[in-house]
Design a protein around this motif. Structure first.
Motif, short mmCIF file in Angstrom:
data_model
loop_
_atom_site.label_atom_id
_atom_site.label_comp_id
_atom_site.label_asym_id
_atom_site.label_seq_id
_atom_site.Cartn_x
_atom_site.Cartn_y
_atom_site.Cartn_z
N GLU A 128 0.82 -1.20 0.00
CA GLU A 128 0.00 0.00 0.00
C GLU A 128 0.86 1.26 0.00
N LEU A 129 1.98 1.18 0.67
CA LEU A 129 2.91 2.32 0.69
C LEU A 129 3.45 2.60 -0.71
N VAL A 130 3.79 1.55 -1.44
CA VAL A 130 4.30 1.71 -2.80
C VAL A 130 3.25 2.38 -3.69
N LYS A 131 2.01 1.94 -3.57
CA LYS A 131 0.92 2.53 -4.37
C LYS A 131 0.77 4.02 -4.04
N ASP A 132 0.85 4.32 -2.76
CA ASP A 132 0.71 5.71 -2.31
C ASP A 132 1.84 6.57 -2.87
N LEU A 133 3.06 6.05 -2.81
CA LEU A 133 4.21 6.81 -3.30
C LEU A 133 4.17 6.98 -4.82
N ALA A 134 3.73 5.94 -5.52
CA ALA A 134 3.65 6.00 -6.99
C ALA A 134 2.65 7.07 -7.43
N SER A 135 1.56 7.22 -6.66
CA SER A 135 0.57 8.24 -7.01
C SER A 135 1.10 9.65 -6.80
N VAL A 136 2.07 9.78 -5.90
CA VAL A 136 2.67 11.10 -5.63
C VAL A 136 3.74 11.44 -6.65
N PHE A 137 4.65 10.50 -6.91
CA PHE A 137 5.84 10.79 -7.72
C PHE A 137 5.69 10.45 -9.20
N LYS A 138 4.64 9.73 -9.55
CA LYS A 138 4.36 9.41 -10.95
C LYS A 138 5.54 8.75 -11.66
N THR A 139 6.20 7.84 -10.98
CA THR A 139 7.31 7.08 -11.57
C THR A 139 7.37 5.72 -10.89
N ARG A 140 8.23 4.85 -11.39
CA ARG A 140 8.38 3.52 -10.77
C ARG A 140 8.99 3.67 -9.39
N ILE A 141 8.41 2.96 -8.44
CA ILE A 141 8.88 3.02 -7.05
C ILE A 141 9.45 1.66 -6.65
N GLU A 142 10.59 1.67 -6.01
CA GLU A 142 11.16 0.44 -5.48
C GLU A 142 11.58 0.66 -4.04
N LEU A 143 11.08 -0.18 -3.14
CA LEU A 143 11.51 -0.15 -1.74
C LEU A 143 12.47 -1.31 -1.51
N ARG A 144 13.65 -1.00 -1.00
CA ARG A 144 14.69 -2.02 -0.86
C ARG A 144 15.12 -2.12 0.61
N GLN A 145 14.91 -3.30 1.20
CA GLN A 145 15.32 -3.52 2.59
C GLN A 145 16.81 -3.85 2.63
N ILE A 146 17.55 -3.15 3.49
CA ILE A 146 18.99 -3.35 3.60
C ILE A 146 19.35 -3.67 5.05
N GLY A 147 20.58 -4.14 5.28
CA GLY A 147 21.05 -4.46 6.62
C GLY A 147 21.71 -3.25 7.27
N VAL A 148 22.05 -3.41 8.55
CA VAL A 148 22.65 -2.29 9.29
C VAL A 148 24.03 -1.94 8.74
N ARG A 149 24.76 -2.92 8.22
CA ARG A 149 26.06 -2.62 7.60
C ARG A 149 25.86 -1.73 6.38
N ASP A 150 24.87 -2.09 5.56
CA ASP A 150 24.60 -1.30 4.35
C ASP A 150 24.14 0.11 4.71
N GLU A 151 23.38 0.22 5.80
CA GLU A 151 22.91 1.53 6.25
C GLU A 151 24.11 2.42 6.60
N THR A 152 25.05 1.86 7.37
CA THR A 152 26.23 2.63 7.76
C THR A 152 27.09 2.95 6.55
N LYS A 153 27.20 2.01 5.64
CA LYS A 153 27.96 2.22 4.40
C LYS A 153 27.39 3.38 3.60
N MET A 154 26.06 3.47 3.58
CA MET A 154 25.39 4.51 2.80
C MET A 154 25.53 5.88 3.46
N ILE A 155 25.38 5.93 4.78
CA ILE A 155 25.38 7.21 5.50
C ILE A 155 26.80 7.70 5.75
N GLY A 156 27.71 6.78 6.14
CA GLY A 156 29.08 7.16 6.43
C GLY A 156 29.24 7.72 7.83
N SER A 157 30.47 7.67 8.32
CA SER A 157 30.80 8.21 9.65
C SER A 157 32.31 8.10 9.83
#
Length: 301
Positions: A128-157
């Motif tokens: 339902e969240l994907v449908k809601d987001l697609a109606s707002v942004f009018k493009t393909r939506i992808e939600l990707r679940q990641i691990g805590v290592r990937d989260e830190t890798k993405m944010i940096g510190s």
């Protein structure tokens, strides 16, 4: 041999190879390339070089062009749009009362897809969240679940070493790490000292593991009995792995015990599998076991 360049994308630490063709491309240049996700904007981190075909994932795509000023502006605009998308997605997650933590958002360069990265303890029904987001942004939506290592890798510190995190700055893929590596390197088994910002075992435990394993095979263990250059028996009380020095206590019948440091090569001994019993509190042991369990779970994903 194949000529390639290495390209890294903003939200992905892994380095991907592309064919530079006849283009003159240098490290730190931005390039436009075609990926499985569509047209992307990436940073060149490996200068043109030759690699074997086995090192390349086929088919090897060609670089479309070196990024122009117009491309740079579009990438900047995408970055600004991602901040707005992140804010909107947070509100939508709250609206749908989903137990998930939004980590980041990313537009593909051509805006054909909008990705949202999140962490969660278990599986999340976000249809339902994907449908809601697609109606707002009018493009393909992808939600990707990641691990805590990937989260830190993405944010940096910054790590306890005072330098930017390895995963954020140069590591392209995570390698398995274990408590055994800390033991092999005679590191403190205090969980807080061998855990990274992500709450998992530090990736750098892996770096010197092979060296320590090799050297430790040639060194006695603490508690081993060795024969010194003067043909006396002594008990090992300390081992300096890096310098390959061994402290030995020699207990003489007619005098006080004497502690002498020797080069490992000067000693004769029979290697045993006996290891020093490290004293660990019950609380630390429980945390170590939990860390190891989390490592094994993530490795199976």
């Amino acid at each position: 041999m194949i000529k390639v360049i290495g390209v890294r994308f903003r939200k992905a630490g892994k380095i991907y190879y592309f064919d530079p063709g006849d283009l003159e491309i240098n490290v730190r240049d931005n390039v436009i390339v075609e990926t499985v996700r569509g047209i992307e904007y990436g940073l060149v981190v490996i200068a043109p070089k030759e690699v074997t075909e086995q090192e390349v994932i086929q088919p090897l795509k060609k670089v479309i062009r070196v990024a122009t000023a117009e491309d740079e502006q579009r990438a900047q605009k995408n970055s600004e749009k991602e901040k707005e998308a992140y804010s909107i997605c947070l509100k939508k997650i709250e609206k749908h009362q989903l137990e998930m933590k939004l980590v980041g958002s990313e537009y593909t360069f051509d805006n054909n897809k909008l990705l949202f990265y999140f962490t969660a303890d278990g599986r999340i029904d976000f249809r339902e969240l994907v449908k809601d987001l697609a109606s707002v942004f009018k493009t393909r939506i992808e939600l990707r679940q990641i691990g805590v290592r990937d989260e830190t890798k993405m944010i940096g510190s910054v790590g306890i070493c005072g330098r930017p995190l390895c995963c954020h700055s140069h590591l392209s893929e995570f390698q398995p790490v274990s408590i055994k590596m800390a033991k092999e390197q005679n590191l403190s088994l205090n969980p807080t000292k061998i855990s990274g910002v992500c709450g998992r075992l530090m990736c750098c435990l892996r770096y010197e593991e092979d060296t320590y394993e090799h050297i430790n095979k040639t060194l006695p263990n603490i508690g081993d009995i060795v024969i010194t250059p003067s043909d006396e028996n002594g008990e090992v009380i300390n081992v300096n792995v890096i310098r390959q020095l061994v402290k030995v206590v020699i207990r003489k019948k007619d005098g006080d015990p004497e502690i002498i440091e020797y080069k490992a090569d000067d000693l004769k001994f029979k290697k045993t599998n006996k290891k020093e019993n490290v004293q660990i509190s019950d609380e630390d042991m429980a945390e170590l076991e939990e860390l190891q369990e989390m490592e094994e779970k993530e490795r199976k994903k």
